[in-house]
Motif scaffolding. Structure first.
Motif, PDB file in Angstrom:
ATOM      1  N   PRO A   1       0.893  -7.913 -14.971  1.00  0.00           N
ATOM      2  CA  PRO A   1      -0.275  -7.569 -14.418  1.00  0.00           C
ATOM      3  C   PRO A   1      -0.517  -8.134 -13.141  1.00  0.00           C
ATOM      4  CG  PRO A   1      -0.877  -7.721 -16.647  1.00  0.00           C
ATOM      5  CD  PRO A   1       0.616  -8.330 -16.363  1.00  0.00           C
ATOM      6  N   LYS A   2      -0.584  -9.565 -12.916  1.00  0.00           N
ATOM      7  CA  LYS A   2      -0.636 -10.197 -11.643  1.00  0.00           C
ATOM      8  C   LYS A   2       0.269  -9.776 -10.571  1.00  0.00           C
ATOM      9  CE  LYS A   2      -0.406 -14.893  -9.709  1.00  0.00           C
ATOM     10  NZ  LYS A   2       0.045 -16.280 -10.039  1.00  0.00           N
ATOM     11  N   HIS A   3       1.521  -9.497 -11.180  1.00  0.00           N
ATOM     12  CA  HIS A   3       2.381  -9.102 -10.043  1.00  0.00           C
ATOM     13  C   HIS A   3       2.342  -7.471  -9.449  1.00  0.00           C
ATOM     14  CE1 HIS A   3       5.461 -12.690  -9.765  1.00  0.00           C
ATOM     15  NE2 HIS A   3       4.790 -13.115 -10.800  1.00  0.00           N
ATOM     16  N   ALA A   4       1.875  -6.956 -10.336  1.00  0.00           N
ATOM     17  CA  ALA A   4       1.567  -5.381  -9.985  1.00  0.00           C
ATOM     18  C   ALA A   4       0.564  -5.299  -9.101  1.00  0.00           C
ATOM     19  CB  ALA A   4       1.338  -4.854 -11.331  1.00  0.00           C
ATOM     20  N   LYS A   5      -0.468  -6.358  -9.363  1.00  0.00           N
ATOM     21  CA  LYS A   5      -1.614  -6.224  -8.703  1.00  0.00           C
ATOM     22  C   LYS A   5      -1.445  -6.799  -7.035  1.00  0.00           C
ATOM     23  CE  LYS A   5      -6.462  -8.069  -8.124  1.00  0.00           C
ATOM     24  NZ  LYS A   5      -7.532  -9.165  -8.655  1.00  0.00           N
ATOM     25  N   GLN A   6      -0.551  -7.667  -7.237  1.00  0.00           N
ATOM     26  CA  GLN A   6       0.013  -8.129  -5.968  1.00  0.00           C
ATOM     27  C   GLN A   6       0.569  -7.044  -5.049  1.00  0.00           C
ATOM     28  OE1 GLN A   6       1.883 -12.540  -4.954  1.00  0.00           O
ATOM     29  NE2 GLN A   6       3.365 -11.144  -5.879  1.00  0.00           N
ATOM     30  N   VAL A   7       1.405  -6.217  -5.539  1.00  0.00           N
ATOM     31  CA  VAL A   7       2.144  -5.376  -4.909  1.00  0.00           C
ATOM     32  C   VAL A   7       1.331  -4.323  -4.464  1.00  0.00           C
ATOM     33  CG1 VAL A   7       3.860  -3.422  -5.216  1.00  0.00           C
ATOM     34  CG2 VAL A   7       4.350  -5.517  -6.114  1.00  0.00           C
ATOM     35  N   ARG A   8       0.287  -3.888  -5.222  1.00  0.00           N
ATOM     36  CA  ARG A   8      -0.755  -2.648  -4.666  1.00  0.00           C
ATOM     37  C   ARG A   8      -1.587  -3.229  -3.530  1.00  0.00           C
ATOM     38  NH1 ARG A   8      -1.759   1.472  -7.274  1.00  0.00           N
ATOM     39  NH2 ARG A   8      -0.880   2.009  -9.321  1.00  0.00           N
TER      40      ARG A   8
END
Length: 214
Positions: free
Chosen positions: A153-160
């Protein structure tokens, strides 16, 4: 998506070489070594249809793959590899821009980013360029198996946040090793290409993909 047939068709360097079948096309873009060939192989349940390479930036053409006589995947040259000359990069850039802006059968661009790291400046530039020209985008975070479930979730948020993705735009977390995200990505592809949805075909044995460098 039930894969009945898949084959490499042509490495094209200009419109005169593009297939004239009229099938919808889905392009795959991303920096060198992000995992495009491995993603294609996993989607099509083939080990070596799209060949991986030990030399980043080797793909210099638009590689066409025909699926089920109803769809093309188009592997776009990877960007961001320093050993490619400036002249070559400019030539590729013009070819890619011409294809992405003017190719009528193009229905979707799958933009691959390495989920383990923040998107690069080149990733952001490509995303913004596609968005500027209203080209449909699906962002795929590759190599998701390299992260723990708690990290995803943290890395997905970072991409977004780095790309500035609007709410609701798809971000698929994908692993060529485990098949994570395969069904979700096929669903998006089918919808964009207006194909009749089929249940994904399960492999007899999971293909073991090597790290892609295209």
């Amino acid at each position: 998506m039930k894969i009945k047939t898949s084959e490499f068709v042509i490495s094209a360097v200009g419109p005169k070489q593009y297939p004239e079948d009229g099938f919808p096309e889905v392009a795959l873009a991303g920096r060198s070594n992000v995992g495009k060939s491995s993603l294609i192989n996993r989607l099509l349940l083939r080990k070596n249809l799209a060949r991986t390479s030990s030399q980043p930036g080797k793909t210099q053409q638009l590689n066409y793959y025909r699926i089920n006589d109803e769809l093309f995947f188009v592997d776009v040259p990877g960007y961001g590899y320093a050993r490619v000359s400036k002249t070559e990069r400019e030539a590729w850039g013009k070819m890619i821009e011409n294809y992405l802006r003017n190719r009528e059968p193009l229905r979707l661009v799958i933009l691959l980013v390495d989920l383990r790291h923040p998107p690069t400046a080149l990733d952001v530039s490509m995303y913004e360029w596609l968005s500027h020209y209203d080209i449909p985008i699906c962002v795929v975070g590759t190599k998701a198996d390299k992260l723990s479930k708690n990290q995803l979730p943290k890395h997905a948020k970072q991409v977004r946040e780095t790309l500035g993705m609007p709410k609701g735009q798809p971000l698929v977390l994908f692993s060529s090793e485990t098949g994570m995200g395969r069904d979700e990505l096929w669903s998006i592809i089918e919808q964009a290409a207006e194909l009749t949805a089929n249940s994904p075909q399960e492999p007899q044995n999971d293909p073991q993909e090597s790290e892609d460098t295209e």
